[in-house]
Write a protein that holds these residues in place. Structure first.
Motif, mmCIF file in Angstrom:
data_model
loop_
_atom_site.group_PDB
_atom_site.id
_atom_site.type_symbol
_atom_site.label_atom_id
_atom_site.label_comp_id
_atom_site.label_asym_id
_atom_site.label_seq_id
_atom_site.Cartn_x
_atom_site.Cartn_y
_atom_site.Cartn_z
ATOM 1 N N GLY A 192 -10.788 -3.402 -1.184
ATOM 2 C CA GLY A 192 -10.600 -2.245 -2.629
ATOM 3 C C GLY A 192 -11.178 -0.910 -2.128
ATOM 4 O O GLY A 192 -10.233 0.409 -2.042
ATOM 5 N N LEU A 234 -6.546 6.323 0.831
ATOM 6 C CA LEU A 234 -5.734 6.629 -0.159
ATOM 7 C C LEU A 234 -6.214 7.835 -0.602
ATOM 8 O O LEU A 234 -6.116 9.218 -0.195
ATOM 9 C CB LEU A 234 -5.990 5.622 -1.430
ATOM 10 N N GLU A 292 -7.686 9.078 -5.894
ATOM 11 C CA GLU A 292 -8.339 7.496 -4.860
ATOM 12 C C GLU A 292 -7.247 5.889 -5.450
ATOM 13 O O GLU A 292 -7.097 5.305 -4.573
ATOM 14 C CB GLU A 292 -9.010 6.775 -6.534
ATOM 15 N N LEU A 295 -3.968 3.303 -7.232
ATOM 16 C CA LEU A 295 -3.982 1.847 -7.548
ATOM 17 C C LEU A 295 -4.075 1.042 -7.275
ATOM 18 O O LEU A 295 -3.006 1.027 -5.930
ATOM 19 C CB LEU A 295 -3.178 2.143 -8.504
ATOM 20 N N PHE A 296 -4.387 -0.134 -6.861
ATOM 21 C CA PHE A 296 -4.268 -1.378 -5.989
ATOM 22 C C PHE A 296 -2.754 -2.212 -7.125
ATOM 23 O O PHE A 296 -3.418 -2.486 -7.818
ATOM 24 C CB PHE A 296 -5.437 -2.518 -5.972
ATOM 25 N N ALA A 300 -0.718 -4.262 -5.419
ATOM 26 C CA ALA A 300 -0.113 -6.269 -5.638
ATOM 27 C C ALA A 300 -1.533 -6.442 -3.560
ATOM 28 O O ALA A 300 -0.473 -6.276 -3.000
ATOM 29 C CB ALA A 300 1.433 -6.483 -5.375
ATOM 30 N N GLY A 313 5.247 4.598 1.801
ATOM 31 C CA GLY A 313 7.010 4.798 0.711
ATOM 32 C C GLY A 313 7.085 5.966 -0.032
ATOM 33 O O GLY A 313 6.235 6.969 -0.152
ATOM 34 N N ASN A 314 7.375 6.208 -1.610
ATOM 35 C CA ASN A 314 7.656 7.052 -2.009
ATOM 36 C C ASN A 314 6.219 7.731 -2.323
ATOM 37 O O ASN A 314 5.828 8.283 -2.418
ATOM 38 C CB ASN A 314 8.769 7.349 -3.105
ATOM 39 N N SER A 352 4.436 4.250 -2.840
ATOM 40 C CA SER A 352 3.461 3.209 -2.088
ATOM 41 C C SER A 352 3.431 3.506 -0.991
ATOM 42 O O SER A 352 3.769 3.842 -0.441
ATOM 43 C CB SER A 352 4.728 1.969 -2.234
ATOM 44 N N LYS A 374 1.592 0.716 2.001
ATOM 45 C CA LYS A 374 1.274 -0.649 2.497
ATOM 46 C C LYS A 374 0.623 -0.754 3.047
ATOM 47 O O LYS A 374 0.078 0.095 4.176
ATOM 48 C CB LYS A 374 2.807 -1.042 3.027
ATOM 49 N N CYS A 376 -1.163 -0.261 -2.147
ATOM 50 C CA CYS A 376 -1.691 0.415 -3.402
ATOM 51 C C CYS A 376 -0.186 1.508 -3.273
ATOM 52 O O CYS A 376 0.902 2.222 -2.811
ATOM 53 C CB CYS A 376 -2.807 1.146 -2.731
HETATM 54 C C1 LIG Z 1 -7.551 0.866 -4.066
HETATM 55 C C2 LIG Z 1 -7.869 1.185 -6.117
HETATM 56 N N1 LIG Z 1 -8.456 3.072 -5.803
HETATM 57 C C3 LIG Z 1 -8.586 0.282 -6.486
HETATM 58 C C4 LIG Z 1 -7.493 -0.124 -7.224
HETATM 59 O O1 LIG Z 1 -8.523 -1.951 -7.100
HETATM 60 S S1 LIG Z 1 -7.580 -0.241 -8.883
HETATM 61 C C5 LIG Z 1 -8.113 -1.966 -9.885
HETATM 62 C C6 LIG Z 1 -6.606 -2.668 -9.689
HETATM 63 N N2 LIG Z 1 -5.392 -1.499 -9.822
HETATM 64 C C7 LIG Z 1 -4.460 -1.923 -11.263
HETATM 65 O O2 LIG Z 1 -5.674 -1.377 -12.004
HETATM 66 C C8 LIG Z 1 -3.517 -1.249 -11.551
HETATM 67 C C9 LIG Z 1 -2.849 -1.683 -12.487
HETATM 68 N N3 LIG Z 1 -1.319 -1.636 -12.117
HETATM 69 C C10 LIG Z 1 -0.362 -0.268 -12.047
HETATM 70 O O3 LIG Z 1 -1.552 0.393 -13.109
HETATM 71 C C11 LIG Z 1 0.622 -0.219 -11.783
HETATM 72 O O4 LIG Z 1 1.772 -1.066 -11.768
HETATM 73 C C12 LIG Z 1 0.729 0.550 -10.139
HETATM 74 C C13 LIG Z 1 0.747 2.065 -11.243
HETATM 75 C C14 LIG Z 1 0.142 -0.109 -9.342
HETATM 76 C C15 LIG Z 1 2.555 0.189 -10.535
HETATM 77 O O5 LIG Z 1 3.693 1.178 -11.135
HETATM 78 P P1 LIG Z 1 4.645 1.438 -11.964
HETATM 79 O O6 LIG Z 1 4.330 3.299 -10.849
HETATM 80 O O7 LIG Z 1 4.756 2.003 -12.852
HETATM 81 O O8 LIG Z 1 5.648 0.656 -10.364
HETATM 82 P P2 LIG Z 1 6.931 1.184 -9.601
HETATM 83 O O9 LIG Z 1 7.518 2.007 -10.417
HETATM 84 O O10 LIG Z 1 7.940 -0.488 -10.289
HETATM 85 O O11 LIG Z 1 6.413 0.748 -8.218
HETATM 86 C C16 LIG Z 1 5.962 2.132 -7.585
HETATM 87 C C17 LIG Z 1 5.997 1.051 -5.840
HETATM 88 O O12 LIG Z 1 5.554 0.614 -5.534
HETATM 89 C C18 LIG Z 1 6.209 -0.379 -5.121
HETATM 90 N N4 LIG Z 1 6.282 -1.743 -5.883
HETATM 91 C C19 LIG Z 1 5.933 -2.139 -7.086
HETATM 92 N N5 LIG Z 1 5.210 -3.377 -7.298
HETATM 93 C C20 LIG Z 1 5.496 -3.844 -6.144
HETATM 94 C C21 LIG Z 1 4.710 -5.707 -5.534
HETATM 95 N N6 LIG Z 1 4.861 -6.256 -6.381
HETATM 96 N N7 LIG Z 1 4.712 -5.548 -3.605
HETATM 97 C C22 LIG Z 1 5.160 -4.551 -3.369
HETATM 98 N N8 LIG Z 1 5.015 -3.089 -3.535
HETATM 99 C C23 LIG Z 1 5.811 -2.779 -5.475
HETATM 100 C C24 LIG Z 1 7.623 -0.179 -5.369
HETATM 101 O O13 LIG Z 1 8.468 -0.485 -4.753
HETATM 102 C C25 LIG Z 1 7.797 1.180 -5.814
HETATM 103 O O14 LIG Z 1 7.028 1.635 -4.404
HETATM 104 P P3 LIG Z 1 8.054 3.189 -4.008
HETATM 105 O O15 LIG Z 1 7.868 4.308 -4.831
HETATM 106 O O16 LIG Z 1 9.836 2.933 -4.000
HETATM 107 O O17 LIG Z 1 7.364 3.349 -1.974
#
Ligand SMILES: C[C@H](N)CC(=O)SCCNC(=O)CCNC(=O)[C@H](O)C(C)(C)COP(=O)(O)OP(=O)(O)OC[C@H]1O[C@@H](n2cnc3c(N)ncnc32)[C@H](O)[C@@H]1OP(=O)(O)O
Length: 131
Positions: free
Chosen positions: A34, A41, A48, A50-51, A53, A79-80, A82, A84, A120
């Protein structure tokens, strides 16, 4: 795309040992990833992020208090919103309690203890580096 990497190096302390025999919990490696992801990022987007998945996490060798761990991450696809990433944690120094309390060895070859990959997200309005 220029390869973007980050590396943390730190020692597992007695406080990090969670199980019998001074074993460190696997979640600790995920915690390090993390922080590696956050640095990646910041380099990539000035944020910073958000993670979102993990799609894979493998624990390949045990980690003990006293081990020195290198945790490395690489952005593999932008990605847009995302990003990886792949991660690898390696032991580079191990304690040798079988010799005495303070004995330790630098490993000739690092031992990979954990591998992972995940995604992320940096929302568009938070991306501060134009590309
Ligand atoms: C790294 C950090 N600094 C430290 C952390 O660990 S943060 C703590 C843990 N994480 C969180 O608390 C995050 C909680 N989640 C959220 O706030 C949201 O779910 C999110 C912001 C992470 C995503 O929400 P949202 O932007 O509404 O999602 P989407 O519009 O559906 O998708 C955005 C892009 O992400 C891709 N995507 C979505 N789900 C997945 C998945 N399960 N596996 C892989 N990729 C995924 C999706 O395709 C979108 O990609 P593009 O924008 O097209 O590139």
């Amino acid at each position: 795309m220029e390869e973007m990497k980050s590396l943390l190096r730190l020692r597992m302390s007695a406080k990090d040992a969670h199980y019998g025999g001074n074993l460190v919990d696997g979640a600790h490696m995920v915690h390090l990833f993390g922080d590696v992801a956050t640095e990646l990022l910041i380099k990539c987007d000035g944020d910073e992020g958000l993670f979102c998945a993990y799609d894979n996490v493998e624990f390949l060798a045990p980690v003990y208090a006293g081990d020195y761990i290198e945790a490395e991450g690489t952005i593999t696809k932008i990605g847009n919103t995302s990003r990886k990433m792949t991660f690898e944690a390696r032991k580079v120094i191990i304690s040798r309690p079988d010799i005495n309390d303070s004995a330790a060895d630098v490993l000739a070859e690092p031992v990979v203890v954990c591998r992972a990959s995940g995604t992320c997200v940096v929302p568009k309005d938070k991306q501060r580096i134009a590309r």
